[in-house]
Design a protein around this motif. Structure first.
Motif, mmCIF file in Angstrom:
data_model
loop_
_atom_site.group_PDB
_atom_site.id
_atom_site.type_symbol
_atom_site.label_atom_id
_atom_site.label_comp_id
_atom_site.label_asym_id
_atom_site.label_seq_id
_atom_site.Cartn_x
_atom_site.Cartn_y
_atom_site.Cartn_z
ATOM 1 N N GLY A 125 37.347 41.414 -27.776
ATOM 2 C CA GLY A 125 37.342 41.194 -26.330
ATOM 3 C C GLY A 125 38.627 40.550 -25.849
ATOM 4 O O GLY A 125 39.172 40.926 -24.804
ATOM 5 N N VAL A 126 39.129 39.583 -26.604
ATOM 6 C CA VAL A 126 40.385 38.917 -26.241
ATOM 7 C C VAL A 126 41.532 39.925 -26.238
ATOM 8 O O VAL A 126 42.378 39.932 -25.325
ATOM 9 N N MET A 127 41.577 40.798 -27.259
ATOM 10 C CA MET A 127 42.643 41.803 -27.325
ATOM 11 C C MET A 127 42.590 42.736 -26.122
ATOM 12 O O MET A 127 43.619 43.075 -25.529
ATOM 13 N N VAL A 128 41.383 43.166 -25.755
ATOM 14 C CA VAL A 128 41.235 44.082 -24.614
ATOM 15 C C VAL A 128 41.699 43.415 -23.318
ATOM 16 O O VAL A 128 42.414 44.021 -22.508
ATOM 17 N N VAL A 129 41.312 42.164 -23.111
ATOM 18 C CA VAL A 129 41.696 41.450 -21.890
ATOM 19 C C VAL A 129 43.210 41.249 -21.838
ATOM 20 O O VAL A 129 43.844 41.460 -20.790
ATOM 21 N N LEU A 130 43.789 40.851 -22.957
ATOM 22 C CA LEU A 130 45.245 40.650 -22.990
ATOM 23 C C LEU A 130 45.980 41.954 -22.699
ATOM 24 O O LEU A 130 46.971 41.971 -21.959
ATOM 25 N N TRP A 131 45.497 43.070 -23.291
ATOM 26 C CA TRP A 131 46.145 44.355 -23.023
ATOM 27 C C TRP A 131 46.023 44.717 -21.543
ATOM 28 O O TRP A 131 46.994 45.172 -20.933
ATOM 29 N N ALA A 132 44.850 44.523 -20.969
ATOM 30 C CA ALA A 132 44.654 44.861 -19.559
ATOM 31 C C ALA A 132 45.584 44.055 -18.666
ATOM 32 O O ALA A 132 46.180 44.592 -17.718
ATOM 33 N N LEU A 133 45.734 42.773 -18.958
ATOM 34 C CA LEU A 133 46.626 41.937 -18.160
ATOM 35 C C LEU A 133 48.072 42.411 -18.281
ATOM 36 O O LEU A 133 48.794 42.506 -17.280
ATOM 37 N N GLY A 134 48.507 42.695 -19.510
ATOM 38 C CA GLY A 134 49.869 43.189 -19.700
ATOM 39 C C GLY A 134 50.091 44.529 -19.032
ATOM 40 O O GLY A 134 51.133 44.770 -18.414
ATOM 41 N N ALA A 135 49.103 45.427 -19.138
ATOM 42 C CA ALA A 135 49.228 46.751 -18.525
ATOM 43 C C ALA A 135 49.308 46.658 -17.012
ATOM 44 O O ALA A 135 50.124 47.349 -16.373
ATOM 45 N N VAL A 136 48.483 45.812 -16.415
ATOM 46 C CA VAL A 136 48.501 45.649 -14.955
ATOM 47 C C VAL A 136 49.843 45.085 -14.501
ATOM 48 O O VAL A 136 50.405 45.526 -13.485
ATOM 49 N N LEU A 137 50.357 44.125 -15.239
ATOM 50 C CA LEU A 137 51.640 43.521 -14.874
ATOM 51 C C LEU A 137 52.769 44.544 -14.907
ATOM 52 O O LEU A 137 53.569 44.643 -13.965
ATOM 53 N N VAL A 138 52.821 45.341 -15.983
ATOM 54 C CA VAL A 138 53.878 46.349 -16.099
ATOM 55 C C VAL A 138 53.670 47.460 -15.078
ATOM 56 O O VAL A 138 54.628 47.936 -14.458
ATOM 57 N N PHE A 139 52.427 47.878 -14.859
ATOM 58 C CA PHE A 139 52.142 48.931 -13.900
ATOM 59 C C PHE A 139 52.549 48.523 -12.492
ATOM 60 O O PHE A 139 53.155 49.303 -11.750
ATOM 61 N N SER A 140 52.232 47.287 -12.112
ATOM 62 C CA SER A 140 52.571 46.822 -10.769
ATOM 63 C C SER A 140 54.083 46.761 -10.576
ATOM 64 O O SER A 140 54.587 46.999 -9.473
ATOM 65 N N ASP A 141 54.806 46.467 -11.653
ATOM 66 C CA ASP A 141 56.264 46.412 -11.562
ATOM 67 C C ASP A 141 56.862 47.813 -11.490
ATOM 68 O O ASP A 141 57.869 48.038 -10.809
ATOM 69 N N ALA A 142 56.240 48.773 -12.208
ATOM 70 C CA ALA A 142 56.782 50.127 -12.253
ATOM 71 C C ALA A 142 56.339 50.987 -11.077
ATOM 72 O O ALA A 142 56.989 51.980 -10.747
ATOM 73 N N ALA A 143 55.228 50.602 -10.428
ATOM 74 C CA ALA A 143 54.659 51.447 -9.375
ATOM 75 C C ALA A 143 55.624 51.644 -8.212
ATOM 76 O O ALA A 143 55.657 52.716 -7.595
ATOM 77 N N SER A 144 56.431 50.620 -7.902
ATOM 78 C CA SER A 144 57.340 50.723 -6.752
ATOM 79 C C SER A 144 58.419 51.766 -6.978
ATOM 80 O O SER A 144 58.933 52.346 -6.015
ATOM 81 N N ASP A 145 58.775 52.031 -8.243
ATOM 82 C CA ASP A 145 59.812 53.020 -8.544
ATOM 83 C C ASP A 145 59.230 54.339 -9.030
ATOM 84 O O ASP A 145 59.976 55.239 -9.405
ATOM 85 N N SER A 146 57.917 54.460 -9.023
ATOM 86 C CA SER A 146 57.282 55.647 -9.588
ATOM 87 C C SER A 146 57.485 56.875 -8.707
ATOM 88 O O SER A 146 57.416 56.801 -7.484
ATOM 89 N N THR A 147 57.754 57.997 -9.364
ATOM 90 C CA THR A 147 57.863 59.277 -8.665
ATOM 91 C C THR A 147 56.780 60.246 -9.135
ATOM 92 O O THR A 147 56.815 61.417 -8.795
ATOM 93 N N ALA A 148 55.835 59.745 -9.933
ATOM 94 C CA ALA A 148 54.780 60.606 -10.479
ATOM 95 C C ALA A 148 53.774 60.957 -9.397
ATOM 96 O O ALA A 148 53.363 60.114 -8.600
ATOM 97 N N GLY A 149 53.370 62.220 -9.379
ATOM 98 C CA GLY A 149 52.358 62.667 -8.433
ATOM 99 C C GLY A 149 50.965 62.608 -9.042
ATOM 100 O O GLY A 149 50.810 62.410 -10.244
ATOM 101 N N PRO A 150 49.928 62.794 -8.219
ATOM 102 C CA PRO A 150 48.544 62.753 -8.722
ATOM 103 C C PRO A 150 48.288 63.756 -9.842
ATOM 104 O O PRO A 150 47.570 63.453 -10.796
ATOM 105 N N ALA A 151 48.861 64.949 -9.743
ATOM 106 C CA ALA A 151 48.642 65.964 -10.770
ATOM 107 C C ALA A 151 49.239 65.526 -12.108
ATOM 108 O O ALA A 151 48.646 65.745 -13.173
ATOM 109 N N GLN A 152 50.422 64.904 -12.059
ATOM 110 C CA GLN A 152 51.048 64.446 -13.293
ATOM 111 C C GLN A 152 50.253 63.323 -13.938
ATOM 112 O O GLN A 152 50.039 63.319 -15.156
ATOM 113 N N LEU A 153 49.797 62.378 -13.135
ATOM 114 C CA LEU A 153 49.006 61.269 -13.670
ATOM 115 C C LEU A 153 47.670 61.765 -14.224
ATOM 116 O O LEU A 153 47.221 61.319 -15.292
ATOM 117 N N SER A 154 47.051 62.705 -13.521
ATOM 118 C CA SER A 154 45.784 63.263 -13.999
ATOM 119 C C SER A 154 45.989 64.020 -15.309
ATOM 120 O O SER A 154 45.165 63.928 -16.239
#
Length: 337
Positions: free
Chosen positions: A167-196
């Motif tokens: 459980g600790v590993m899952v929570v830590l990964w989720a926190l790290g993923a959210v942090l990196v995602f929020s930082d990368a989202a502003s520069d993202s050029t990926a469309g819904p089809a690509q993400l899907s």
């Protein structure tokens, strides 16, 4: 004079947590630091601070992949498929580097090369796809898992974590993923089809990881010596990093990795195959990664003398770790896998 007793072995729980901590740290170091491309290469304190983000992002995944595989009694095919799935998740959904094609004119030549292998309609560069996802499979997850398991060979096939630890590993990964995602989202050029599409591929790889069954047959040919196996894999890892990012280079790279995969599968079914062979294949990947760092120009302005000193320190650390792992294997721990 009475003999001095040998130091007591670490209690089993402490050995497990030591192995978990080692994998948490080795995974991000192998993924991001060994090749020496970062602009913080000459700032050791920033490298250490970076582990606070990279260990949750990479290390927890390596630990979870190993834990799930060992708990379900599966082997390296499952580890490799799960590694590929999380490679797609990392590069396609979290930092979305697969779909990022903008370059900074001030970056080194290797970071501003035109994309010659862009796949029409997908917005994905084939060379980058192989580099990012394949790099995660080899250097982010599989090689660190193999090396740390060699260092902890007596508990390599056992569970390292309980439900709370997972459980600790899952929570830590989720926190790290959210942090990196929020930082990368502003520069993202990926469309819904690509993400899907990336999500569908990741799910398919996860399903395959729990569907594939290792072949039960054994090869009659004897496995090569561990040093020969390590040499062959080392040449393959080196070629994969040095081939040009063209359609010819990418095609040769794919063929070379397929041949290497076939060889490793064949050897692993041969008499004499053991943990030393696994360590040799994984260790050669780390050595190649650290060795090639001397040829890489880091992002940003990095003093040459400091860069080479850090590169040398990383390579020395890899050598020391592999010597430790080999010593553990020679001390009578189980030799087959």
């Amino acid at each position: 004079m009475p003999a001095i007793p040998a130091p007591a072995a670490l209690p089993r729980s402490r050995r497990r947590w030591a192995a978990v901590a080692g994998l948490l740290v080795l995974s991000p170091i192998s993924a991001e630091y060994l090749i020496g491309y970062g602009e913080s290469t000459n700032r050791p304190l920033e490298l250490l601070a970076g582990l606070l983000i990279l260990a949750p992002l990479y290390g927890t995944v390596a630990v979870l992949i190993r834990e799930i595989t060992r708990r379900t009694g599966r082997g390296w095919p499952t580890i490799l498929l799960l590694s590929a799935a999380f490679g797609v998740i990392q590069a396609g959904l979290i930092d979305q580097s697969l779909f990022h094609h903008e370059v900074d004119a001030g970056d080194p030549d290797w970071a501003t090369e035109p994309q010659h292998t862009l796949i029409p309609g997908l917005g994905v560069d084939a060379s980058n796809l192989l580099n990012y996802v394949g790099g995660h499979v080899i250097w982010s997850f599989a090689a660190p898992i193999a090396v740390v398991e060699s260092c902890a060979a007596r508990i390599a096939d056992r569970r390292w974590l309980g439900p709370a630890g997972i459980g600790v590993m899952v929570v830590l990964w989720a926190l790290g993923a959210v942090l990196v995602f929020s930082d990368a989202a502003s520069d993202s050029t990926a469309g819904p089809a690509q993400l899907s599409g990336a999500a569908v591929v990741a799910v398919a790889l996860i399903v395959a990881a729990f569907t594939v069954r290792p072949t039960s047959g054994r090869s009659s040919a004897k496995a090569p010596s561990w040093w020969l196996g390590g040499g062959v894999t080392g040449v393959a890892w080196c070629a994969s990093q040095l081939l040009p990012a063209t359609w010819v280079g990418t095609t040769v790279n794919v063929v070379a990795m397929a041949v290497l995969g076939w060889l490793l599968l064949r050897w692993s079914r041969s008499p004499g195959w053991g943990r030393r062979h696994v360590l040799a294949a994984a260790g050669s990947a780390l050595v190649v990664r650290a060795g090639l760092s001397f040829l890489v120009e880091p992002l940003g302005g990095v003093d040459g003398a400091v860069k080479y000193a850090v590169n040398a320190a990383m390579l020395a650390g890899v050598a020391a770790l592999l010597l430790l792992a080999a010593r553990r294997l020679r001390r009578g721990e189980p030799s087959t896998c």
